[in-house]
Design an enzyme around this catalytic site. Structure first.
Site, PDB file in Angstrom:
ATOM      1  CD  GLU B  60      66.803  69.145  50.857  1.00 29.04           C
ATOM      2  OE1 GLU B  60      66.576  69.443  49.282  1.00 29.04           O
ATOM      3  OE2 GLU B  60      65.435  68.526  51.236  1.00 29.04           O
ATOM      4  CG  HIS B 129      57.490  62.882  51.943  1.00 25.18           C
ATOM      5  ND1 HIS B 129      57.699  63.611  49.815  1.00 25.18           N
ATOM      6  CD2 HIS B 129      57.539  64.248  51.771  1.00 25.18           C
ATOM      7  CE1 HIS B 129      57.496  64.450  50.338  1.00 25.18           C
ATOM      8  NE2 HIS B 129      57.733  65.083  51.113  1.00 25.18           N
TER       9      HIS B 129
END
Lengths: 319, 323
Positions: B60, B129
């Protein structure tokens, strides 16, 4: 390299050295705030490296950036003005020592978070690849930055996507006060490129002509073969990490030993022994630099502070 | 007008902008061959090709960092984070680079990039998540943070984000991709940084955004059957925050409830309530109430997860408290 070009490199190296010596004094006088990281001892690396680039090649570096700024052609006046936080500084007094840039000179900064500019450098090359041009991005960083994840993400992406980046590690032996042996699994940084299947080499970073030749070779490979390359320049900083460095991590003898290989001294000897020029001509360059530094200080000190009304300017491009 | 899903609206916005402007490309994990983890970029790879639809490694920091670099040298990248939870791995580049490089170098650099990220809970994905950390990003001057609640807003705002010369974090909600709504057939954009009234009423103001809009609309429907007229102001953009429609509505209703999916502490509700107190104290007829997620890492178990997330009943209860 032609004589004039070599003398220009000598001029750049001496200018960097003297500007930084002056900056250290201004820092002690309280005229420069924040952090001040001096490049003294490492001048041959960026001077040789930047001499090898084309004007359309992009340059980005870490926070020890005054030298690179000078090499990229940023005016000494504006570099000094930025150190003093003035409106006439290269970053209009918003960046300071660690954040100098001039997009018009293809110098993209001066970045203060260790390793964080490496993914951005990959992005420059990505943008250029997308545009279909043959620009090379030259990204400089210290050996300390090769232990952080950003380095690995950036090198991996550059290799996978065949981005035209020349990664230049300035291995000056210490990340702040921690020696490379104590921080990096391999003290020879170029080995890390092997893990990404990336061509690499190591060069004596105290010899400007050796750096120049290695950089020419590496840039040529990156440009024509379309892949990244890691060049490790072995160098040494004579001053502390920043101005507030107790230097408990190294002995004075070690510094002295490296100072015997002073990059400016080495180059001076080469220029004279090869009869490229005379001692007198080099002394004249030194005298010119003294004047340039004095003028830069005068310019910076007489420059205006940024306007308070402009505090909020440039947070966004569009309101 | 056509009734389309949020997924279709977002997909169309990107598709149209890529057709319109060759400097726009999309990059991220599984955006290409896979077609997007949430199928937003389905068909893009075949149509636009690998050059403009880039599958990136799972990394990322370099996804965002390299998008910043590409934007600085003149392209308009859309960097997709598979979920906003992974933004933490790119935090340096979102808040310390994208948000600051323009200002810190005296306005020399322009960063026309969009970071798309999916957030939200309720899908039993466990604590790491399922987050709604929008306010963390909205805290930083230099970023723009957009999070729409309807397909029409999503399309218009995403198109503006792609055309914007500033870095925009565009937050979608994982449980809203199937939400349907009317979307104009013709070309349009919506301005970033403008809140809007999504439902008119006179008794109480609900201030909300993203998934909170859905909850609030349902709550308003139920309350309407009792004769309670709820006005709903949708923030749509968290930074820059447009308080004008909120204050105007509040001056009319004198009562406010703020609904968000993230945790209550230091949240959107805290910010909006403070601004109401600062800007319209004399109009207060009741303390401002906040509806938000319970302060717990979201559990996997469905019953526990739903208990922690704000529900329509919570919104109704809060409205009753301020009336």
């Amino acid at each position: 390299m032609k004589k004039e070009a070599q003398l220009d490199l000598y001029h750049q190296m001496v200018l960097i050295r003297r500007i930084e010596e002056q900056a250290a004094e201004l820092y002690q006088q309280g005229k420069i705030g924040g952090f001040l990281h001096l490049y003294i001892g490492q001048e041959a690396v960026s001077t040789g490296l930047i001499a090898a680039r084309q004007p359309h090649d992009r340059v980005i570096t870490a926070y020890r950036d005054h030298g690179v700024a000078i090499n990229c052609g940023l005016p000494a006046n504006e570099v000094m003005a930025e150190l003093l936080g003035k409106a006439t500084g290269v970053s209009k007094g918003r960046g300071g020592s660690m954040h100098m840039a001039d997009a018009s000179k293809n110098f993209w900064g001066g970045h203060a978070i260790v390793g964080a500019h490496l993914p951005i450098a990959a992005g420059f090359a990505l943008g250029d690849q997308y545009a279909g041009n043959d620009n090379v991005t030259i990204c400089m960083f210290g050996e300390g930055a090769t232990n952080i994840g950003f380095f690995h993400e950036a090198l991996n992406l550059a290799q996978v996507w065949k981005l035209k980046v020349l990664w230049v590690c300035e291995n000056n032996k210490y990340g702040m006060g921690t020696s490379v042996e104590r921080a990096s699994a391999v003290p020879e940084i170029r080995q890390k490129a092997e893990g990404y299947g990336m061509p690499n080499s190591r060069v004596d970073g105290m010899d400007v002509m050796k750096v120049y030749e290695a950089a020419c070779d590496a840039i040529e490979k990156v440009r024509t073969e379309s892949h990244p390359y890691l060049l490790e320049a072995v160098t040494y900083r004579y001053r502390g990490h920043s101005m507030g460095d107790p230097e408990r991590y190294r002995k004075p003898e070690e510094i002295k030993q490296w100072q015997e290989n002073d990059p400016i001294g080495i180059f001076r000897k080469q220029l004279v022994s090869k009869k490229t020029t005379s001692e007198k001509a080099l002394d004249e360059i030194e005298a010119r630099v003294t004047q340039e530094v004095a003028a830069a200080v005068e310019f910076a000190e007489s420059s205006p502070e940024p306007e308070l009304d402009d505090l909020f300017k440039n947070i966004y491009a569009e309101s | 007008m056509s009734k389309i899903t949020m997924r279709e609206a977002i997909s169309k916005a990107i598709w149209e902008e890529m057709e319109r402007d060759p400097s726009v490309f999309i990059m991220g994990e599984e955006v290409g061959v896979w077609g997007g983890t949430y199928a937003v970029t389905k068909g893009f790879y075949d149509h636009f090709g690998a050059r403009r639809v880039k599958d990136s490694p799972i990394a990322e920091a370099v996804i965002i960092g390299s998008a910043i670099g590409a934007a600085m040298v003149g392209q308009r990248p859309i960097a997709e984070l598979m979920t906003i939870n992974f933004a933490f791995s790119a935090m340096e580049h979102i808040v310390n680079e994208a948000a600051k490089l323009r200002y810190m170098f005296g306005g020399q650099f322009t960063i026309p990039m969009v970071i798309r990220a999916v957030g939200g809970g309720g899908r039993q994905l466990g604590a790491t998540h399922s987050q709604t950390p929008d306010v963390i990003f909205a805290h930083f001057p230099g970023l723009k943070v957009v999070s729409p609640g309807t397909p029409a807003d999503a399309k218009g705002l995403l198109k503006s984000a792609i055309r914007s010369n500033d870095p925009v974090l565009f937050i979608e909600h994982a449980a809203m991709y199937q939400l349907r709504g009317d979307v104009p057939d013709e070309e349009y954009t919506l301005p970033i940084g403008k809140s809007t009234v999504q439902r008119e009423g006179s008794d109480v103001t609900i201030v909300t955004y993203c998934k909170g809009l859905e909850l609030s609309m349902k709550a308003a429907e139920q309350l309407a059957s009792e004769g309670i007229r709820v006005e709903i102001v949708d923030l749509r953009t968290l930074r820059p925050l447009d308080m004008q429609p909120v204050i105007e509505s509040f001056k009319k209703t004198n009562r406010a409830v703020i609904v968000e999916e993230g945790w209550k502490s230091f949240g959107v509700g805290a910010e909006v309530a403070s601004r109401i107190y600062e800007e319209a104290f004399d109009y207060l007829d009741a303390p401002v109430r906040r509806v938000a997620q319970d302060e717990v890492p979201l559990p996997y178990n469905r019953t526990l997860e739903q208990a922690a997330l704000p529900q329509v009943e919570d919104v109704i209860a809060a409205v009753r408290e301020v009336l």
